[in-house]
Scaffold this motif. Structure first.
Motif, PDB file in Angstrom:
ATOM      1  N   GLN A  42       0.817  -1.211   0.000  1.00 29.25           N
ATOM      2  CA  GLN A  42       0.000   0.000   0.000  1.00 29.25           C
ATOM      3  C   GLN A  42       0.853   1.265   0.000  1.00 29.25           C
ATOM      4  O   GLN A  42       0.359   2.365  -0.281  1.00 29.25           O
ATOM      5  N   ASN A 411      -3.564   1.602  -5.440  1.00 26.87           N
ATOM      6  CA  ASN A 411      -4.122   1.256  -4.128  1.00 26.87           C
ATOM      7  C   ASN A 411      -5.629   1.050  -4.187  1.00 26.87           C
ATOM      8  O   ASN A 411      -6.180   0.129  -3.573  1.00 26.87           O
ATOM      9  N   GLN A 413      -7.417   0.164  -6.804  1.00 24.79           N
ATOM     10  CA  GLN A 413      -7.711  -1.066  -7.545  1.00 24.79           C
ATOM     11  C   GLN A 413      -7.432  -2.301  -6.696  1.00 24.79           C
ATOM     12  O   GLN A 413      -8.207  -3.264  -6.699  1.00 24.79           O
ATOM     13  N   LEU A 414      -6.332  -2.285  -5.944  1.00 23.51           N
ATOM     14  CA  LEU A 414      -6.010  -3.425  -5.081  1.00 23.51           C
ATOM     15  C   LEU A 414      -7.050  -3.592  -3.979  1.00 23.51           C
ATOM     16  O   LEU A 414      -7.478  -4.722  -3.683  1.00 23.51           O
ATOM     17  N   MET A 426      -4.543  -8.219   1.300  1.00 26.16           N
ATOM     18  CA  MET A 426      -3.520  -7.278   0.857  1.00 26.16           C
ATOM     19  C   MET A 426      -2.123  -7.857   1.081  1.00 26.16           C
ATOM     20  O   MET A 426      -1.214  -7.606   0.289  1.00 26.16           O
ATOM     21  N   LEU A 429      -1.231  -9.944  -1.871  1.00 23.91           N
ATOM     22  CA  LEU A 429      -0.861  -9.111  -3.020  1.00 23.91           C
ATOM     23  C   LEU A 429       0.528  -8.509  -2.831  1.00 23.91           C
ATOM     24  O   LEU A 429       1.228  -8.225  -3.812  1.00 23.91           O
ATOM     25  N   SER A 433       4.271  -9.458  -6.149  1.00 20.21           N
ATOM     26  CA  SER A 433       5.214  -8.716  -6.989  1.00 20.21           C
ATOM     27  C   SER A 433       6.654  -9.209  -6.877  1.00 20.21           C
ATOM     28  O   SER A 433       7.535  -8.724  -7.583  1.00 20.21           O
ATOM     29  N   MET A 449      -5.374 -12.918  -8.554  1.00 20.09           N
ATOM     30  CA  MET A 449      -4.527 -11.856  -8.007  1.00 20.09           C
ATOM     31  C   MET A 449      -3.799 -11.112  -9.127  1.00 20.09           C
ATOM     32  O   MET A 449      -3.662  -9.889  -9.096  1.00 20.09           O
ATOM     33  N   ILE A 452      -6.139  -8.706 -10.813  1.00 23.04           N
ATOM     34  CA  ILE A 452      -6.323  -7.482 -10.017  1.00 23.04           C
ATOM     35  C   ILE A 452      -5.167  -6.527 -10.265  1.00 23.04           C
ATOM     36  O   ILE A 452      -5.342  -5.326 -10.503  1.00 23.04           O
ATOM     37  N   PHE A 453      -3.942  -7.072 -10.215  1.00 23.64           N
ATOM     38  CA  PHE A 453      -2.743  -6.263 -10.417  1.00 23.64           C
ATOM     39  C   PHE A 453      -2.704  -5.697 -11.838  1.00 23.64           C
ATOM     40  O   PHE A 453      -2.333  -4.537 -12.056  1.00 23.64           O
ATOM     41  N   GLY A 456      -4.948  -2.675 -12.253  1.00 20.75           N
ATOM     42  CA  GLY A 456      -4.325  -1.484 -11.693  1.00 20.75           C
ATOM     43  C   GLY A 456      -3.283  -0.895 -12.624  1.00 20.75           C
ATOM     44  O   GLY A 456      -3.217   0.326 -12.834  1.00 20.75           O
TER      45      GLY A 456
END
Length: 481
Positions: A42, A411, A413-414, A426, A429, A433, A449, A452-453, A456
Motif C-alpha cells: 500500500q 491502491n 484497484q487493489l 492485501m 498481493l 510482486s 490476483m 487485479i494487479f 491497476g
C-alpha cells in the motif's frame, strides 16, 4: 583552478550524476522485493513519491544555500545527505523507517542533481567547453540508467535488495573526497537576505499538498481535503510573498513569459506520463509474468539505450524540422508506449513489453534536449540560469505529483480487488510482486490476483496516455512553428 583540479571536480560531478541515474532505475527492480520484505504494497507509490518530494522541496533551497556558503560546501553537504539516506535505507527493517531514510536521500538528491549544472557555469566560462561538460554529465546519467536495471536485478537476486542502496556509499564518499581536495572556489559574492519565509512556505506547502494527494483512498476524506487545501493556501501565500522579495526562492517573473510557460507545461505532462512506464514496466514483468528482479529490470534496458540515441539525433533534425513537429514526434513515441501497455493483455510476453517500452525512452531523450535548449533560448541569456533551474524543479514536481497519483490508482484497484474476492488479502498481493515470495501463495488464486494487479497497471497507463494527449494539444497551442 589548474587543469588537474578542474578534471577531478568534473569527475566528482559525473559521479553525482551516476548515482542519480542509478537510483532512477535501480530502485524499480528492487521495489517488489522491498514491499514483500517490509510488507508495504500500500506504500508502493510512496517509495517513488517521497524521494521526489524531498527533491522537490529542497532543490530551490540548495541553490540559495549555495549562494550563501558557496557551491563547494553545498555540493558536499548534498552528497553527504544522499549517502546517509542510502545507508539508512539499506539498514531499514520496517517501511516507516525506510520511507524516512528515502526522504533524506531525496533531500540530498535535490542538491546533487541541480548543483553540478550551476557549478559548471562558474568553472567553465567558455560556452563550448561548458556545453561539452554538460554533455558528459547527461551521458553519465543516461549510462547509469542503462546499467541500473542490470545491477539492481543482480544485487536483488544474488544478495538482497539492501545492496541497491549500499552501492551508493563508496561512490558518494569518493565524490565528496574529490570535491574536498580539488575544488577551489572563488570568493563568495554577497547576496540579498535569504528568504526564510519563502523557503518555509514552499517546503510546508508542497509537503502538505503532496501528502494529501498520496493519502487519497488511504484515510478519511476530510483529512485529505484539509491537507490539500492547507497546502494550496500556503503555496498561494508563497507566490504572493515571492513577488516582492529581492532574493526570491523561485523567480516568479518567469511565469510571465508565455513561451517559457509552454515549455514548462510540456515538461510537466511528458515527464509525468513517462514516470508510469519507467516505474511500472519492471513490476509488470515481475508481478504478472513471475520473472526475477534481474529479468524484470532488463525490460528497461532498451528504453535507456534509445534514450541516449534520442539525445544525439535532435541537433541534426533541428535543421530540417520546426520545434512543433519535433516535439510532436517525441510525444507520439511516448504515447505509443503508454497506449500499448494500456491495451496489452495480461499474457504479453517480456519481449513485447521491452519493445513497447522502447518508444518512450527515445521520446523522452529526444524531448529533454529539445525542451532544455528551447527553455534557455526562450528565457534569453539574462534569465537562462534561473530558467534552467526552474525547469529542473518543475520536472521533479511533475513526477512527484504523478507518483502519488499512480500510487493512489493502484491502491484503489487493489483494495477493490480484495473486497470483491474472498480469500485474497492485501498481504497476499504484497507477495505477488516478488517471484520468490509468490511461490508461497495458493496457486489456485494466482490468476485472480494477477488480474487485479493487471487492472491497476492498465488504469495507470490510461492515465499516462491522457497526459500525453493533453501535451500534444499544448504543443500546438504554444508552438506555432
Amino acid at each position: 583552478m589548474t587543469k588537474k583540479q578542474v578534471t577531478m571536480v568534473t569527475f566528482a560531478m559525473v559521479l553525482a550524476n551516476v548515482m542519480a541515474g542509478l537510483d532512477s532505475t535501480i530502485i524499480n527492480t528492487a521495489i517488489p522485493a522491498i514491499i514483500a520484505d517490509l510488507h508495504g504494497i500500500q506504500f508502493m507509490g510512496w517509495i517513488i513519491a517521497i524521494m521526489l518530494l524531498g527533491m522537490s522541496v529542497s532543490t530551490p533551497i540548495w541553490t540559495k544555500v549555495g549562494e550563501k556558503i558557496g557551491n563547494k560546501a553545498t555540493f558536499e553537504l548534498s552528497l553527504l545527505f544522499f549517502v546517509l539516506g542510502s545507508l539508512f535505507q539499506g539498514l531499514a527493517d520496517n517501511m516507516y523507517f525506510f520511507l524516512l531514510a528515502r526522504a533524506l536521500m531525496g533531500i540530498g538528491a535535490g542538491g546533487m542533481g541541480s548543483l553540478p549544472y550551476i557549478m559548471a557555469g562558474f568553472i567553465f566560462d567558455n560556452i563550448k567547453a561548458r556545453t561539452k561538460i554538460l554533455g558528459y554529465l547527461g551521458a553519465a546519467f543516461s549510462v547509469a540508467t542503462i546499467v541500473g536495471p542490470l545491477v539492481g536485478g543482480y544485487l536483488v537476486d544474488s544478495l538482497s535488495w539492501h545492496w541497491v542502496f549500499y552501492i551508493n556509499i563508496p561512490i558518494g564518499l569518493l565524490a565528496i573526497l574529490l570535491s574536498l581536495v580539488y575544488y577551489h572556489e572563488g570568493k563568495i559574492r554577497k547576496t540579498p537576505k535569504f528568504d526564510i519565509l519563502g523557503s518555509f512556505l514552499i517546503i510546508v506547502g508542497l509537503t502538505l499538498l503532496l501528502l494529501g494527494i498520496q493519502l487519497l483512498g488511504l484515510t478519511k476524506p476530510w483529512i485529505v481535503a484539509s491537507l490539500i487545501i492547507a497546502g494550496l493556501v500556503l503555496l498561494v501565500l508563497f507566490f504572493m510573498h515571492e513577488g516582492g522579495h529581492p532574493n526570491p526562492v523561485v523567480p516568479i517573473s518567469m511565469f510571465k513569459n508565455r513561451a517559457l510557460v509552454g515549455d514548462f507545461l510540456l515538461f510537466i505532462f511528458s515527464w509525468g506520463a513517462f514516470l508510469a512506464i519507467n516505474t511500472y514496466l519492471p513490476m509488470w514483468a515481475q508481478g504478472l509474468l513471475g520473472t526475477t528482479a534481474l529479468i524484470g529490470g532488463m525490460t528497461l534496458i532498451p528504453n535507456s539505450l534509445v534514450d541516449v540515441v534520442g539525445t544525439l539525433v535532435v541537433n541534426p533534425l533541428k535543421a530540417r524540422f520546426n520545434n512543433r513537429t519535433l516535439l510532436s514526434m517525441g510525444l507520439i513515441c511516448i504515447l505509443i508506449s503508454s497506449l500499448g501497455l494500456a491495451l496489452a493483455p495480461q499474457s504479453t510476453n517480456i519481449w513485447w513489453l521491452a519493445i513497447i517500452g522502447t518508444f518512450s525512452g527515445f521520446g523522452v531523450g529526444f524531448i529533454f534536449v529539445l525542451l532544455q535548449i528551447k527553455v534557455q533560448v526562450d528565457a534569453s541569456e539574462k534569465n537562462m540560469a534561473p530558467a534552467t533551474s526552474l525547469s529542473y524543479l518543475i520536472r521533479i514536481l511533475a513526477q512527484t505529483v504523478m507518483a502519488a497519483v499512480y500510487g493512489v490508482i493502484m491502491n484503489v484497484q487493489l483494495a477493490q480487488g480484495v473486497a470483491e474476492n474472498s480469500g485474497i488479502t492485501m498481504n497476499m498481493l504484497n507477495k505477488l510482486s516478488d517471484a520468490a515470495s509468490a511461490k508461497s501463495l495458493p496457486q489456485s488464486l494466482l490468476p485472480t490476483m494477477r488480474n487485479i494487479f493487471h487492472l491497476g497497471l492498465q488504469e495507470i497507463m490510461w492515465c499516462a496516455t491522457a497526459l500525453l494527449v493533453i501535451a500534444i494539444g499544448l504543443n500546438f497551442i504554444f508552438n506555432k512553428k
